[in-house]
Design a protein around this motif. Structure first.
Motif, PDB file in Angstrom:
ATOM      1  N   GLU A   1       0.813  -1.214   0.000  1.00  0.00           N
ATOM      2  CA  GLU A   1       0.000   0.000   0.000  1.00  0.00           C
ATOM      3  C   GLU A   1       0.852   1.273   0.000  1.00  0.00           C
ATOM      4  OE1 GLU A   1      -4.056  -1.834   1.953  1.00  0.00           O
ATOM      5  OE2 GLU A   1      -2.745  -0.656   3.250  1.00  0.00           O
TER       6      GLU A   1
ATOM      7  N   TRP B   1      -1.694   2.109   4.007  1.00  0.00           N
ATOM      8  CA  TRP B   1      -1.537   3.432   3.408  1.00  0.00           C
ATOM      9  C   TRP B   1      -1.807   4.524   4.434  1.00  0.00           C
ATOM     10  CZ3 TRP B   1      -5.489   7.089   2.961  1.00  0.00           C
ATOM     11  CH2 TRP B   1      -5.105   8.283   2.340  1.00  0.00           C
TER      12      TRP B   1
ATOM     13  N   ASP C   1       0.695   7.448   5.167  1.00  0.00           N
ATOM     14  CA  ASP C   1       0.278   8.796   4.809  1.00  0.00           C
ATOM     15  C   ASP C   1       0.321   9.713   6.031  1.00  0.00           C
ATOM     16  OD1 ASP C   1      -0.838  10.383   2.509  1.00  0.00           O
ATOM     17  OD2 ASP C   1      -2.355  10.785   4.067  1.00  0.00           O
TER      18      ASP C   1
END
Ligand SMILES: Nc1ncnc2c1ncn2[C@@H]1O[C@H](COP(=O)(O)OP(=O)(O)OP(=O)(O)O)[C@@H](O)[C@H]1O
Ligand SMILES: [Mg+2]
Lengths: 236, 271
Positions: free
Chosen positions: B214, B224, B228
């Motif tokens: 991811e 993710w 992030d």
């Protein structure tokens, strides 16, 4: 001429350079209980493997009901030192395995298996898995599993040698009873002379490697009982 | 006898309650330690956010506005979908292939070297290639996870076949089983314990590869989300993600355990 039930015809076995069995020539009649004794490594297991059909002789051949043995056949059952049960099947399903292979109806499988469970005194353990059984119970399950297929001959390779003396005695009694009731032919390997005499109607003694037949004795019922008595006395 | 058995069971239950107690105690101590370290101001919340803050973030991502437009459940769902799809595909292909390769030395000679070549590669190394081939969408991610999960299943199936006790097969044949029956009634069930071990390892590999999968061009998924959030130093979100992944991993393992006990209760108990 009447066809021999089992004829081991001048059979020899060599592994590489080593001669294991040397010119074994035996005729076994239907209904005999043949026990084979001999020193460790003399080729007893190898001989049974050849009769089972998983090992080809180097020389000679083995005829079963007139035909050369080339492969495993369901007419010849077997039992080993380890019960080799199927660990994922219950005791009942282990016993009825051969019937399942023949696509016998489930109801009939259960009916027959239950009769054998009863014979072996295992009814209470029908739904147990093999790992929950004692060594003796495992071997009784293995015996029932072999018998249910009604083989004409049963090969046994030291099936009781891993059991304690008491359990072994009771297994021997059970086996003798079964031999009388089922009239099956047995080929029974053991390293225990007493066991050989107690069980066998005929005792074959092999020499050390290369294994040769050095004695082939028929044991009548009376002699056998006498021997059994002597052994019991010796034990006391 | 039976009385003794019951007694033993009782003792065992008391013991296991004791050990569960110890585990819970450790967990609580850990949480308390975390709380005090964070609240004391010794460490910047940038490094260690307080558990209270993490909990609030959790609630916010879960039931509030979510993270970057999707709620936590969507992120988790997307990740689990990728894992699940890769795992199912790996199982469907690796189990039969591994079993067949255990059977046939020829096929083994053909396929085994390939598997053994790619298996030790770090997934990120070939991920780049997968992305070029399959694009930046879900396909390359699932493919990466698939490869991560394939090898352990394949190898355990192959060795399961090789390690079958030959006597078991011989006995079955003396009981009248045909080659086909031997395969389905003896070989396959004999392999089940090892197949299960392989499946479990596989799922573990897939799970640990998830974050890597991811990392590239994703806009969803728990992995993710953590990555992030790290770009914006949102350590509370990272903690939520990490804890969530940990708990999900535990749950997956627990489900596996239950299934295993149901299907192969004899595992590891001899014959
Ligand atoms: N596959 C094989 N390859 C080479 N040698 C073998 C093989 N199988 C058995 N042997 C050898 O053959 C000899 C006889 O083995 P076998 O197992 O038949 O003896 P045994 O009489 O059953 O012995 P025990 O009483 O210890 O069971 C042994 O010396 C053994 O090392
Ligand atoms: Mg032997």
């Amino acid at each position: 001429m009447i066809m021999d039930f089992l004829h081991i015809k001048h059979v020899s076995l060599t592994y590489g350079q080593i001669r294991i069995l040397d010119d074994i020539d035996l005729v076994v009649s239907k209904g005999e209980f043949v026990t084979i004794v001999g020193p460790s490594g003399c080729g007893k297991s190898s001989l049974l493997k050849m009769v089972t059909g998983i090992q080809a002789p180097s020389e000679g051949e083995i005829l079963f009901q007139g035909e050369a043995i080339t492969d495993i056949d369901a007419k010849r059952g077997m039992m080993l030192q380890e019960a080799t049960l199927f660990p994922w099947l219950s005791v009942r399903d282990n016993i009825s395995f051969a019937l399942k292979m023949k696509s016998v109806s489930r109801k009939e499988q259960v009916r027959q298996a239950d009769a054998y469970l009863d014979l072996m005194g295992l009814s209470e353990f029908a739904d147990h898995l093999p790992y929950q059984l004692s060594g003796g119970m495992k071997q009784r399950t293995a015996l029932a599993r072999t018998l249910i297929n009604r083989p004409e001959m049963i090969m046994m390779d030291e099936p009781f040698s891993a059991l304690d003396a008491f359990t072994r005695k009771s297994m021997q009694k059970l086996l003798t009873q079964i031999w009388k009731d089922f009239q099956t032919t047995f080929l029974f390997v053991t390293h225990d002379v007493e066991e050989a005499i107690t069980l066998g109607s005929r005792v074959i003694i092999l020499s050390a490697r290369p294994g040769k037949v050095i004695e082939d004795l028929s044991i009548g019922t009376e002699k056998k009982e006498a021997a059994a008595r002597i052994f019991t006395l010796l034990e006391q | 006898m039976e009385d003794n058995c019951l007694r033993m069971q009782e003792v065992n239950t008391i013991r296991s309650i004791k050990y569960v107690g110890i585990s819970i105690f450790t967990l609580l101590t850990f949480l308390a330690g975390w709380y005090f370290v964070a609240e004391s101001g010794l460490v910047s919340p940038l490094f260690v956010p307080s558990p209270v803050r993490v909990w609030e973030t959790f609630l916010a991502i879960c039931f509030g506005e979510g993270y970057k437009g999707s709620s936590l459940w969507v992120h988790l769902g997307v990740s689990l979908y990728r894992i699940g799809l890769a795992f199912v595909l790996a199982t469907l292909i690796a189990v039969p292939l591994g079993l067949v390769c255990g059977y046939s030395k020829t096929l083994q000679a053909m396929i085994s070297p390939l598997v053994h070549f790619y298996r030790p590669l770090p997934p990120l190394a070939y991920y780049t290639v997968l992305v070029i081939w399959l694009g930046i969408g879900d396909a390359s991610k699932v493919a990466l996870l698939f490869f991560a999960g394939f090898a352990p299943i394949f190898i355990s199936c192959q060795s399961a076949i090789e390690e079958i006790n030959p006597s078991r097969v011989i006995v079955a044949r003396t009981l009248g089983a045909s080659t086909r029956q031997v395969f389905f009634h003896v070989i396959v069930p004999s392999c089940l314990p090892q197949i299960f071990t392989g499946l479990r390892t596989s799922l573990g590999f897939i799970y640990t590869t998830l974050v890597a999968a991811e990392m590239v061009a994703a806009i969803s998924g728990v992995g993710w989300m953590v990555l992030d959030a790290s770009k914006f130093l949102q350590s509370d979100v990272m903690f939520v993600g990490i804890i969530l992944m940990g708990i999900t991993g535990l749950l997956i393992d627990a489900v596996f355990n239950i299934i295993e006990k149901k299907i192969i209760p004899w595992k590891g108990r001899g014959e």
